[in-house]
Design an enzyme around this catalytic site. Structure first.
Site, mmCIF file in Angstrom:
data_model
loop_
_atom_site.group_PDB
_atom_site.id
_atom_site.type_symbol
_atom_site.label_atom_id
_atom_site.label_comp_id
_atom_site.label_asym_id
_atom_site.label_seq_id
_atom_site.Cartn_x
_atom_site.Cartn_y
_atom_site.Cartn_z
ATOM 1 N NE ARG A 177 14.910 34.600 62.027
ATOM 2 C CZ ARG A 177 14.823 34.403 63.326
ATOM 3 N NH1 ARG A 177 13.852 33.645 63.829
ATOM 4 N NH2 ARG A 177 15.701 34.932 64.140
ATOM 5 C CE LYS A 322 19.485 31.849 60.717
ATOM 6 N NZ LYS A 322 19.811 33.173 61.137
ATOM 7 C CG HIS A 341 22.598 30.700 64.600
ATOM 8 N ND1 HIS A 341 22.132 31.688 65.415
ATOM 9 C CD2 HIS A 341 22.522 31.190 63.334
ATOM 10 C CE1 HIS A 341 21.774 32.738 64.691
ATOM 11 N NE2 HIS A 341 22.008 32.461 63.426
ATOM 12 C CB SER A 359 19.725 38.363 64.901
ATOM 13 O OG SER A 359 19.592 39.129 63.756
ATOM 14 C CE LYS A 363 24.813 34.404 63.329
ATOM 15 N NZ LYS A 363 24.138 35.487 64.071
ATOM 16 C CB THR A 364 27.371 38.379 58.553
ATOM 17 O OG1 THR A 364 26.315 37.430 58.699
ATOM 18 C CG2 THR A 364 27.609 38.638 57.081
ATOM 19 C CG ASP A 378 23.227 32.641 59.741
ATOM 20 O OD1 ASP A 378 23.452 33.310 60.753
ATOM 21 O OD2 ASP A 378 22.114 32.181 59.481
ATOM 22 N NE ARG A 443 19.108 40.592 58.308
ATOM 23 C CZ ARG A 443 19.706 39.695 59.084
ATOM 24 N NH1 ARG A 443 20.697 38.963 58.604
ATOM 25 N NH2 ARG A 443 19.339 39.543 60.320
HETATM 26 N N1 LIG Z 1 32.455 45.933 67.450
HETATM 27 C C1 LIG Z 1 31.653 45.386 66.538
HETATM 28 N N2 LIG Z 1 31.761 44.083 66.244
HETATM 29 C C2 LIG Z 1 30.935 43.506 65.339
HETATM 30 N N3 LIG Z 1 29.975 44.171 64.664
HETATM 31 C C3 LIG Z 1 29.831 45.478 64.908
HETATM 32 C C4 LIG Z 1 30.657 46.139 65.850
HETATM 33 N N4 LIG Z 1 30.276 47.443 65.890
HETATM 34 C C5 LIG Z 1 29.277 47.587 65.023
HETATM 35 N N5 LIG Z 1 28.990 46.417 64.403
HETATM 36 C C6 LIG Z 1 27.891 46.220 63.418
HETATM 37 O O1 LIG Z 1 26.995 45.254 63.958
HETATM 38 C C7 LIG Z 1 26.402 44.487 62.922
HETATM 39 C C8 LIG Z 1 26.665 43.009 63.110
HETATM 40 O O2 LIG Z 1 25.781 42.341 62.270
HETATM 41 P P1 LIG Z 1 26.042 40.937 61.570
HETATM 42 O O3 LIG Z 1 27.488 40.674 61.404
HETATM 43 O O4 LIG Z 1 25.207 40.877 60.345
HETATM 44 O O5 LIG Z 1 25.408 39.998 62.682
HETATM 45 P P2 LIG Z 1 24.952 38.502 62.577
HETATM 46 O O6 LIG Z 1 25.545 37.930 61.344
HETATM 47 O O7 LIG Z 1 25.486 37.870 63.809
HETATM 48 O O8 LIG Z 1 23.462 38.560 62.557
HETATM 49 C C9 LIG Z 1 26.988 44.974 61.623
HETATM 50 O O9 LIG Z 1 26.098 45.906 61.096
HETATM 51 C C10 LIG Z 1 28.295 45.640 62.080
HETATM 52 O O10 LIG Z 1 28.711 46.660 61.221
HETATM 53 C C1 LIG Z 2 18.643 35.782 59.041
HETATM 54 C C2 LIG Z 2 18.738 35.831 60.311
HETATM 55 O O1 LIG Z 2 19.933 35.617 60.931
HETATM 56 P P1 LIG Z 2 21.088 36.566 61.448
HETATM 57 O O2 LIG Z 2 20.474 37.813 61.930
HETATM 58 O O3 LIG Z 2 21.693 35.715 62.498
HETATM 59 O O4 LIG Z 2 22.038 36.806 60.306
HETATM 60 C C3 LIG Z 2 17.536 36.017 61.106
HETATM 61 O O5 LIG Z 2 17.618 35.849 62.324
HETATM 62 O O6 LIG Z 2 16.474 36.327 60.532
HETATM 63 CA CA LIG Z 3 22.610 35.230 59.510
HETATM 64 MN MN LIG Z 4 24.533 37.204 59.813
#
Ligand SMILES: Nc1ncnc2c1ncn2[C@@H]1O[C@H](COP(=O)(O)OP(=O)(O)O)[C@@H](O)[C@H]1O
Ligand SMILES: C=C(OP(=O)(O)O)C(=O)O
Ligand SMILES: [Ca+2]
Ligand SMILES: [Mn+2]
Length: 659
Positions: A177, A322, A341, A359, A363-364, A378, A443
């Site tokens: 973004r 977003k 969020h 980010s 979360k995911t 999200d 992604r």
């Molecule tokens: N201890 C941990 N807890 C959570 N995620 C972790 C950890 N160690 C590594 N990761 C990695 O960090 C990333 C977290 O990303 P994601 O869940 O997509 O974040 P968000 O959804 O908040 O943007 C993933 O690639 C995950 O595999």
């Molecule tokens: C899609 C997004 O969210 P997140 O990384 O929190 O999953 C983003 O910030 O572009």
């Molecule tokens: Ca997200």
């Molecule tokens: Mn996410």
């Protein structure tokens, strides 16, 4: 915070990054994706062009309030009476001899007509190139997806089917973004209601400039042979559902939004009517940087009064998702609904947890839990009755994705899933999730029902646990802390995370980010407005706040290591089960956090970060440094009140680091 851009210098270079040239196996000549559509060199002059049965774009006001006709107004120019003629369906479709047009008035060409009024723009509406009304037959989602695959593969360079059936795409020069290129129209109403100035994500533009960019986007879209129109919903709470329309130029964008928004049934589509909000995505085309308020060739423009968003100069699909989230952050609080969020899931006993975080903080990953029902990864709303997901899909980071650590996400990457900016092996089409050649921000976007434990409809009761995720690359925050309400508010308003900057730049020092409400880029009103609502709801429903560090342990980035995902999962399990609430606690210095002395399945010595650092002096220095950053950041909030009384405000100010 600037948008990640791609490392390639030319388009060819970008495309060469996507495919790994491995040692040649069996040369399969001509093995490529078969062209599933009848290719026509010049689609505009093909037999699909109707004769005399076309229509001019009406202006928004002129359009009958009728589901089928509304869509034809999507590309209305605001300044011209005549424009391209819109027909429904794919210009390249073989059997499309006389497209049905959905409006009776036939425009008389006038002397002043421009070339654009002589051409046709085909609308692929909730993708069905079939010219007949799609509402009278049940259309399986697979057909939409297959048609979008065909469009992408045929027309969009860099689109390929991977070994598991996902659609690999490239988002072009922008791979993340661009928050600095976001603009919000400031008028009498938004000037009063929104958060402007220091720390705010809302950078102003005026109505006139918005219309300049809107016209630019619409003209670009009109110049194409075809555009995609998605009519979909946001929010699983039926009482607060929003109708959105996305007009875009790429099948990639249409499939992405098909996955991310809630998909209407054919009946719902028939009665769709006027959308509440419309996006014009002309991302392949730049804005004119000499236009007032523009500082680059990218612009993401939000006009709340017109209920429209315009995207120029970036094809990163996350902008749409977003962007709509920002809209919800405006519309929902006006209805006393808190927009969040956060990820969200629910246990077998109906216990709901929220996962806030910036980010990449988890979360995911952490809301996608095989032992729990996934409500969403999200974007959520918290109303008087409980929580609801805003979206119909998930958007997972896939850098270093592994089947073993994240099985549900791994298995969701199949036919229908959009895989952005990944690198795959040319012959096997196997994705190398460790490869960052295109970007680190690779992604996957998939419909939520691709997760086996998805809770459909994506709603749940009031949350029991509110988990704040911080990926602390300084390595001084404890893996888990129990927070009181004031601390929860302090950390929610702070919205801290520190990730390591792009590894290839050789950055050793982690960079702290403070993003109010763990989503400053998306909130529209002042952070204290959301914080007050969260405090009120947590208090009312007795939710417990937790701070979980998913980042470093045993030292900062460079000397320590990221906390094992398996340990974080154990910590989260103990929060869900209620066992962590009953654990024994001690208080940390400086941050004053309550940390448990033991968590099942986690080595006890890592629970207090001081134990994991061999360099104790280094630990204290780093801790003080982070505490200082927190204090500096919070300064802009010290003059603001949270809620009605001043009691909570005082407690929140005292809930930060003390030194
Ligand atoms: N201890 C941990 N807890 C959570 N995620 C972790 C950890 N160690 C590594 N990761 C990695 O960090 C990333 C977290 O990303 P994601 O869940 O997509 O974040 P968000 O959804 O908040 O943007 C993933 O690639 C995950 O595999
Ligand atoms: C899609 C997004 O969210 P997140 O990384 O929190 O999953 C983003 O910030 O572009
Ligand atoms: Ca997200
Ligand atoms: Mn996410």
């Amino acid at each position: 915070m600037s948008a990640p851009t791609v490392k390639a210098q030319t388009i060819d270079e970008l495309h060469s990054l996507q495919k790994k040239k491995s040692a040649p196996t069996t040369p399969i000549k001509g093995f490529r994706v078969p062209l599933l559509l009848s290719p026509k060199k010049n689609a505009r002059n093909s037999s699909s062009s109707p004769s005399g049965k076309c229509l001019d774009f009406a202006t928004l006001e002129n359009v009958p309030r009728n589901g089928n006709r509304m869509q034809l107004a999507s590309l209305a120019s605001l300044t011209r009476e005549t424009g391209p003629k819109v027909v429904r369906g794919d210009p390249a479709s073989k059997n499309q001899t006389s497209p049905r047009v959905h409006q009776q008035h036939v425009a008389e060409p006038t002397i002043s007509a421009s070339d654009s009024s002589l051409k046709f723009t085909h609308v692929l509406y909730n993708l069905s190139p079939a010219v007949d009304c799609l509402c009278d037959k049940l259309i399986h989602p697979s057909i939409y997806r297959a048609e979008l695959y065909e469009q992408a593969i045929h027309y969009e360079k860099g689109s390929f089917i991977t070994s598991t059936g996902a659609l690999a795409t490239l988002s072009g020069a922008k791979t993340g973004r661009a928050p600095r290129d976001k603009r919000v129209v400031k008028d009498d109403v938004t000037g009063e209601e929104l958060w402007w100035g220091k720390g705010s994500p809302n950078i102003e533009m005026d109505e006139h400039t918005f219309l300049v960019n809107r016209e630019r986007a619409v003209d670009y879209l009109n110049s194409l042979d075809k555009v995609f129109v998605n009519d979909q919903f946001l929010n699983w709470d039926p009482e607060n559902r929003i109708k959105v329309r996305i007009v875009s130029a790429r099948a990639y964008h249409s499939l992405f939004m098909h996955n991310m928004c809630i998909r209407p049934t054919p009946e719902e589509l028939e009665d769709f009517g006027t959308p509440d909000f419309t996006i014009y995505n002309a991302g392949q085309f730049p804005c004119n940087r000499y236009t007032h308020y523009m500082t680059s060739s990218t612009s993401i423009d939000l006009n709340l009064a017109r209920r429209e968003m315009v995207i120029l100069g970036t094809q990163y699909a996350g902008e749409m998702k977003k962007g709509l989230f920002s809209v919800m952050h405006y519309l929902m609080p006006k209805r006393q609904i808190l927009s969040l969020h956060s990820g969200c899931n629910m246990g077998k006993d109906g216990d709901v947890a929220l996962f806030f975080g910036l980010s990449g903080t988890g979360k995911t990953t952490l809301s996608t839990d095989p032992n729990r029902y996934l409500i969403g990864d999200d974007e959520h709303c918290w109303t008087e009755t409980g929580v609801s997901n805003i979206e119909g899909g998930c958007y997972a980071k896939c850098i270093d994705l592994s089947r073993e650590k994240e099985p549900d996400i791994w298995n969701a990457i199949k036919f229908g899933t959009v895989l952005e900016n990944v690198v795959f092996e040319e012959h096997t089409r196997e994705v190398d999730y460790a490869d960052k050649s295109v970007t680190e921000n690779t992604r996957a976007s998939y419909p939520i029902e691709y997760i086996p434990n998805a809770k459909i409809p994506c709603v749940g009761p009031h949350p029991k646990n509110v988990i704040l995720l911080a990926c602390d690359a300084f390595g001084v925050l404890p893996p888990v802390s129990k927070l009181n309400l004031a601390q929860t508010m302090y950390h929610f308003i702070s919205g801290y995370t520190a990730l390591v900057a792009g590894t290839e730049e050789g950055v050793k020092e982690p960079r702290a980010t403070f993003s109010a409400c763990f989503g400053a880029a998306f909130i529209m009103m002042h952070p204290t407005k959301y914080a007050a609502m969260l405090a009120e709801k947590m208090q009312k429903h007795g939710a417990t706040g937790w701070l979980v560090n998913t980042g470093w342990s045993g030292g900062s980035y460079g000397s320590g290591n990221r906390i094992k995902l398996a340990y974080t999962r154990k910590i989260i399990d103990a929060i869900h089960s209620g066992s962590l609430l009953k654990a024994e606690y001690k208080k940390t210095e400086v941050f004053g956090l309550e940390i448990p002395t033991a968590v099942e399945g986690v080595p006890s010595e890592i629970l207090d970060p001081v134990n994991t650092w061999s360099n104790k002096l280094g630990y204290k220095d780093t801790l003080m440094k982070l505490a200082g950053l927190f204090k500096n950041n919070f300064e802009i909030f010290t003059d603001h009140k949270i809620g009605k009384g001043s009691e909570l405000t005082g407690e929140i100010l005292a809930a930060g680091p003390n030194f």
